[in-house]
Structure formats: structure tokens, C-alpha cells
Design a protein around this motif. Structure first.
Motif, PDB file in Angstrom:
ATOM      1  N   GLY A   1       0.820  -1.209   0.000  1.00  0.00           N
ATOM      2  CA  GLY A   1       0.000   0.000   0.000  1.00  0.00           C
ATOM      3  C   GLY A   1       0.853   1.258   0.000  1.00  0.00           C
ATOM      4  N   ILE A   2       1.904   1.268   0.803  1.00  0.00           N
ATOM      5  CA  ILE A   2       2.804   2.429   0.866  1.00  0.00           C
ATOM      6  C   ILE A   2       3.477   2.661  -0.479  1.00  0.00           C
ATOM      7  N   VAL A   3       3.982   1.581  -1.070  1.00  0.00           N
ATOM      8  CA  VAL A   3       4.639   1.696  -2.378  1.00  0.00           C
ATOM      9  C   VAL A   3       3.625   2.151  -3.431  1.00  0.00           C
ATOM     10  N   GLY A   4       2.408   1.609  -3.395  1.00  0.00           N
ATOM     11  CA  GLY A   4       1.378   1.995  -4.358  1.00  0.00           C
ATOM     12  C   GLY A   4       1.025   3.467  -4.270  1.00  0.00           C
ATOM     13  N   VAL A   5       0.861   3.965  -3.057  1.00  0.00           N
ATOM     14  CA  VAL A   5       0.532   5.387  -2.879  1.00  0.00           C
ATOM     15  C   VAL A   5       1.680   6.262  -3.374  1.00  0.00           C
ATOM     16  N   ASN A   6       2.919   5.864  -3.096  1.00  0.00           N
ATOM     17  CA  ASN A   6       4.064   6.646  -3.561  1.00  0.00           C
ATOM     18  C   ASN A   6       4.174   6.626  -5.084  1.00  0.00           C
ATOM     19  N   LEU A   7       3.903   5.488  -5.700  1.00  0.00           N
ATOM     20  CA  LEU A   7       3.930   5.416  -7.163  1.00  0.00           C
ATOM     21  C   LEU A   7       2.842   6.306  -7.769  1.00  0.00           C
ATOM     22  N   ALA A   8       1.652   6.231  -7.213  1.00  0.00           N
ATOM     23  CA  ALA A   8       0.556   7.061  -7.722  1.00  0.00           C
ATOM     24  C   ALA A   8       0.899   8.542  -7.592  1.00  0.00           C
ATOM     25  N   SER A  20       1.407  11.211 -10.670  1.00  0.00           N
ATOM     26  CA  SER A  20       0.602  12.429 -10.781  1.00  0.00           C
ATOM     27  C   SER A  20       1.504  13.666 -10.839  1.00  0.00           C
ATOM     28  N   GLU A  21       2.601  13.660 -10.106  1.00  0.00           N
ATOM     29  CA  GLU A  21       3.550  14.772 -10.165  1.00  0.00           C
ATOM     30  C   GLU A  21       4.176  14.871 -11.550  1.00  0.00           C
ATOM     31  N   ALA A  22       4.540  13.725 -12.126  1.00  0.00           N
ATOM     32  CA  ALA A  22       5.134  13.724 -13.469  1.00  0.00           C
ATOM     33  C   ALA A  22       4.124  14.224 -14.497  1.00  0.00           C
ATOM     34  N   ALA A  23       2.860  13.809 -14.354  1.00  0.00           N
ATOM     35  CA  ALA A  23       1.823  14.273 -15.282  1.00  0.00           C
ATOM     36  C   ALA A  23       1.614  15.777 -15.140  1.00  0.00           C
ATOM     37  N   ALA A  24       1.624  16.285 -13.928  1.00  0.00           N
ATOM     38  CA  ALA A  24       1.462  17.723 -13.706  1.00  0.00           C
ATOM     39  C   ALA A  24       2.631  18.491 -14.316  1.00  0.00           C
ATOM     40  N   ARG A  25       3.831  17.968 -14.179  1.00  0.00           N
ATOM     41  CA  ARG A  25       5.009  18.605 -14.763  1.00  0.00           C
ATOM     42  C   ARG A  25       4.897  18.646 -16.283  1.00  0.00           C
ATOM     43  N   ARG A  26       4.470  17.528 -16.892  1.00  0.00           N
ATOM     44  CA  ARG A  26       4.312  17.488 -18.349  1.00  0.00           C
ATOM     45  C   ARG A  26       3.235  18.480 -18.799  1.00  0.00           C
ATOM     46  N   ARG A  27       2.138  18.565 -18.037  1.00  0.00           N
ATOM     47  CA  ARG A  27       1.060  19.483 -18.366  1.00  0.00           C
ATOM     48  C   ARG A  27       1.560  20.934 -18.309  1.00  0.00           C
ATOM     49  N   GLU A  28       2.328  21.259 -17.266  1.00  0.00           N
ATOM     50  CA  GLU A  28       2.882  22.611 -17.145  1.00  0.00           C
ATOM     51  C   GLU A  28       3.828  22.923 -18.292  1.00  0.00           C
ATOM     52  N   GLU A  29       4.648  21.942 -18.680  1.00  0.00           N
ATOM     53  CA  GLU A  29       5.580  22.156 -19.779  1.00  0.00           C
ATOM     54  C   GLU A  29       4.836  22.385 -21.087  1.00  0.00           C
ATOM     55  N   ARG A  30       3.750  21.636 -21.313  1.00  0.00           N
ATOM     56  CA  ARG A  30       2.961  21.823 -22.531  1.00  0.00           C
ATOM     57  C   ARG A  30       2.337  23.208 -22.549  1.00  0.00           C
ATOM     58  N   LEU A  31       1.790  23.646 -21.411  1.00  0.00           N
ATOM     59  CA  LEU A  31       1.188  24.971 -21.352  1.00  0.00           C
ATOM     60  C   LEU A  31       2.229  26.063 -21.570  1.00  0.00           C
ATOM     61  N   ALA A  32       3.390  25.875 -20.972  1.00  0.00           N
ATOM     62  CA  ALA A  32       4.447  26.873 -21.120  1.00  0.00           C
ATOM     63  C   ALA A  32       4.942  26.940 -22.558  1.00  0.00           C
TER      64      ALA A  32
END
Length: 139
Positions: free
Chosen positions: A107-114, A118-130
Motif C-alpha cells: 500500500g505504501i509503495v502503491g501510494v508513492n507510485l501514484a 501524478s507529479e510527473a503528469a502535472a510537470r508534463r502538463r505545465e511544460e505543454r502549457l508553457a
């Protein structure tokens, strides 16, 4: 865009109202819809400029923080999850032995992976917007 004192916006509104009055009630809604559509486009452009400005400011802060350090809760999440791992391991291992301990750590590993994804997706989204390619088909 300046607040309501913008002379161009006032001129457009006055022209739309005059046109609607001249054409009568049959065309009033079409004239006002046209004005609102232009206003909506103008607001969208204003919002896009503000988002770009904010993204630029945040990217500047992230660069100052150093590589991989984005600030906020995201940068401390791994420490938080490790602190929670201690009682979760004790509870899981104490109640169900090795299977409980394994379940707790999965469970701990799963939450950390999720969270990491989500952080990587947010970073990619910010880069696309920029980069200006953040169009998502809603226009």
C-alpha cells in the motif's frame, strides 16, 4: 485587459446595444450573443496571458529551488509516507504477521507510485502549457 474602464470594450458594448435597439427584439439576442462571444474570446486571451505569466513565475521559483525540488507538499511527500510507514508496518505486522506487513508495504509503495505519476503528469502538463501547446479542444 483593463477593468470596465476599457474604452474599446465600452465602444463595443454601446455599438451592440444600439444595433440591438435598431434591429428590434427579433435580432436582440443574436446581437448580444455576438457581443458576449467577443467578450468571452477576449477573456480567454486575458486568462491565457495570466496563466503563462504565472507558469513562468513558478518555473523561475522551481529553478531557484534546484533540480527535482518543486516545493510544497509534493517535495515532502516521500518523508511523510515513510513516517506513516512505521505505524502501518506495526499494525499490519502485529495483526496479521508477515502477510499484514507485506500488505502494508504494498500500500505504501502503491501510494508513492501514484503520487509520483501524478507529479510527473502535472510537470508534463505545465511544460505543454508553457510551450503553448496546451490546447485541449475546448475553444
Amino acid at each position: 485587459m483593463q477593468p470596465y474602464g476599457d474604452s474599446e470594450l465600452k465602444k463595443d458594448l454601446h455599438a451592440a446595444v444600439r444595433t440591438a435597439q435598431e434591429l428590434g427584439p427579433d435580432y436582440e439576442s443574436e446581437v448580444l450573443d455576438s457581443f458576449l462571444s467577443r467578450l468571452d474570446s477576449r477573456l480567454d486571451a486575458n486568462i491565457a496571458v495570466r496563466v503563462q505569466r504565472e507558469l513562468g513565475r513558478r518555473q523561475g521559483e522551481d529553478a531557484e529551488a534546484g533540480p527535482g525540488r518543486r516545493g510544497g507538499f509534493g517535495s515532502r511527500f516521500q518523508y511523510f509516507s515513510l513516517v506513516l510507514a512505521i505505524p502501518l508496518s506495526a499494525i499490519g505486522g502485529g495483526t496479521n504477521g508477515l502477510p499484514g506487513l507485506i500488505t502494508a508495504w504494498l500500500g505504501i509503495v502503491g501510494v508513492n507510485l501514484a503520487h509520483s505519476w501524478s507529479e510527473a503528469a502535472a510537470r508534463r502538463r505545465e511544460e505543454r502549457l508553457a510551450a503553448g501547446s496546451g490546447r485541449d479542444g475546448w475553444d
